[in-house]
Structure formats: C-alpha cells, structure tokens
Scaffold this active site. Sequence first.
Site, PDB file in Angstrom:
ATOM      1  N   ASP A  44      53.663  41.216  96.486  1.00 10.83           N
ATOM      2  CA  ASP A  44      54.261  40.428  97.566  1.00 10.83           C
ATOM      3  C   ASP A  44      54.171  38.961  97.178  1.00 10.83           C
ATOM      4  OD1 ASP A  44      54.889  41.152 100.774  1.00 10.83           O
ATOM      5  OD2 ASP A  44      54.436  39.044 100.382  1.00 10.83           O
ATOM      6  N   VAL A  67      60.081  38.063  93.979  1.00 10.05           N
ATOM      7  CA  VAL A  67      61.175  38.837  93.384  1.00 10.05           C
ATOM      8  C   VAL A  67      62.347  37.954  92.993  1.00 10.05           C
ATOM      9  CG1 VAL A  67      60.514  40.957  94.583  1.00 10.05           C
ATOM     10  CG2 VAL A  67      62.228  39.444  95.617  1.00 10.05           C
ATOM     11  N   TYR A 167      73.368  37.664 105.275  1.00  7.65           N
ATOM     12  CA  TYR A 167      72.470  38.823 105.234  1.00  7.65           C
ATOM     13  C   TYR A 167      73.266  40.105 105.001  1.00  7.65           C
ATOM     14  CZ  TYR A 167      68.705  42.015 106.429  1.00  7.65           C
ATOM     15  OH  TYR A 167      67.755  43.009 106.378  1.00  7.65           O
ATOM     16  N   LYS A 171      72.956  42.581 101.623  1.00 10.93           N
ATOM     17  CA  LYS A 171      72.556  43.989 101.670  1.00 10.93           C
ATOM     18  C   LYS A 171      73.681  44.915 101.211  1.00 10.93           C
ATOM     19  CE  LYS A 171      68.268  43.719 102.984  1.00 10.93           C
ATOM     20  NZ  LYS A 171      67.162  44.239 102.156  1.00 10.93           N
ATOM     21  N   THR A 202      59.328  45.008 112.323  1.00 12.72           N
ATOM     22  CA  THR A 202      58.701  44.315 111.198  1.00 12.72           C
ATOM     23  C   THR A 202      58.553  42.839 111.543  1.00 12.72           C
ATOM     24  OG1 THR A 202      60.813  43.788 110.184  1.00 12.72           O
ATOM     25  CG2 THR A 202      59.820  45.914 109.595  1.00 12.72           C
TER      26      THR A 202
END
Length: 255
Positions: A44, A67, A167, A171, A202
């Site tokens: 992370d 990442v 977004y 995706k 989340t």
Amino acid sequence: MNSVRTAADRFDGKVALVTGAGSGIGAAVAHKLAALGAKVVLADVNADAVERTAGGVANARALVMDVADADEVDRVIGGIGGLDVVVHAAGVDDPTAKQWIADAMLAGRPPEVTARLEIEAWRRVMAVNLDGTFHVLRAAVRAMTGGVIVVVGSSSAFDTPAGYPHYAASKAGVHALAQAVAKEAIAFGVRVNVVAPGPTETGMAARTPAALREAFTGAYATPAEIADIAVFLAGAESSNLVGAVLLANGGRFTV
C-alpha cells in the site's frame, strides 16, 4: 481424488500479493487469503495503514508501494519471488468531483464537472487507477511463471455516472487492459480476471457526500463480500475463467 481444495488450506504454500491492502477491499482480501493458507505480501502507499493490516494477518509482511510509480512497482514485485497470486485492489476516487455532484443534486440541477475538471485531477485518477494497473500487470507477468491475477475494477465502467468521467474512464480502461492481458498471459499459464464492484463500504464510500449516499437506494456491499469474489477468482474453482469481468453490485444493474 478431487483436485479442487475446499478446506481452509486451499491456498497452502501459495505466495499472494495484495495491493491496496491498507484498507477496504484489499485488507479484506488479505485476511481471507491468509485464513486459507496463503503467505500474504501486503502493499500500500500508506505505510501506517498497511502495517496495521499486516499486524492482524497471519503469515503476512507489509511493503510500501505506490502503484503509480513504475520503477517502484517493478522493484517491489520483482523482489518478492515465487509469486502465485496477485490481487490488485489499489485505486483512488475524486472527493471533490463527488461534492460537486452532490451540490448539483441538492440544487436540483445537472452536475457540471467536466468543464471544471483540472488536468491534475484527471491525471491523478488515471495515474493510479489505469497506469497503476498496467504497472502491476506488467511486473506480475514478468515475475510469474504461472498463477492468477485478479484486478478490482468498478461498475462505474458500465453505468458511467454523470459528473464522474475520469473515474469511469479509468475503470473502463482497467477492464479492457486486464482483458487484453488475459488473452496474452493465459498462453504462459497466468489467468487474469476482474471483479467490478458497485458501491462498497470502503474509505472511498466514507468520502461520499451524504446526498449521494441517500440517493442510492440499494445496499452497499461490504469489503468482505467483494473479497469473497476476488478469492474465488484467485482459486482453482474458477480455473475456466479467463478475461472475465464479474459485476458485483447486488443487482443494481446488469450488463
């Protein structure tokens, strides 16, 4: 003898990397894989968060990895060794755009986001969600001689919410990227699949304005529910799935 394990050791001896493991779906996946016998490597960008997750997971070690940084991803994944499973759950949203959408909803007008969207916000979402997925997939297929990769996408790639173009685009790109890699990597014994959650409880959900949450009539999934699907895709039970995108939104919509 049935070769498919159903007992709690069905990932026994497997080395699994989970990105975005500091919270949410990534943390839930880490717990489940460890409970099923895997040796789990947690990664992370948030060092404190991933250390907290690792503290509650058996056979786990924590690593810091952004990442969006290709060199860092190559170094971390290339240094793990004997990698059998990768679950790529790292991602970001845009709380500012969410607030603009909520403000428009409360004012009774359509959202106006695209014209206001700065290039920095676009690049941040793309750098983590889409570029980050490429970095992880590339490093994983370089390092793995066989095994499974599971990518966490989003139902936003299908319903493309108004006011959330960056977004949704990120995706959708993640899904197409993973499916293209899946067709290539299966020739080398690596299966790649995607789980595409709908709204899930989340950290991203915690940053969703109340007006948007209240407008959503369905139940939010728990991270554990999405993790169950990711673990299924990571296991032998899904051996005939390659390049699949499993929509996990509780029936909110179908495609």
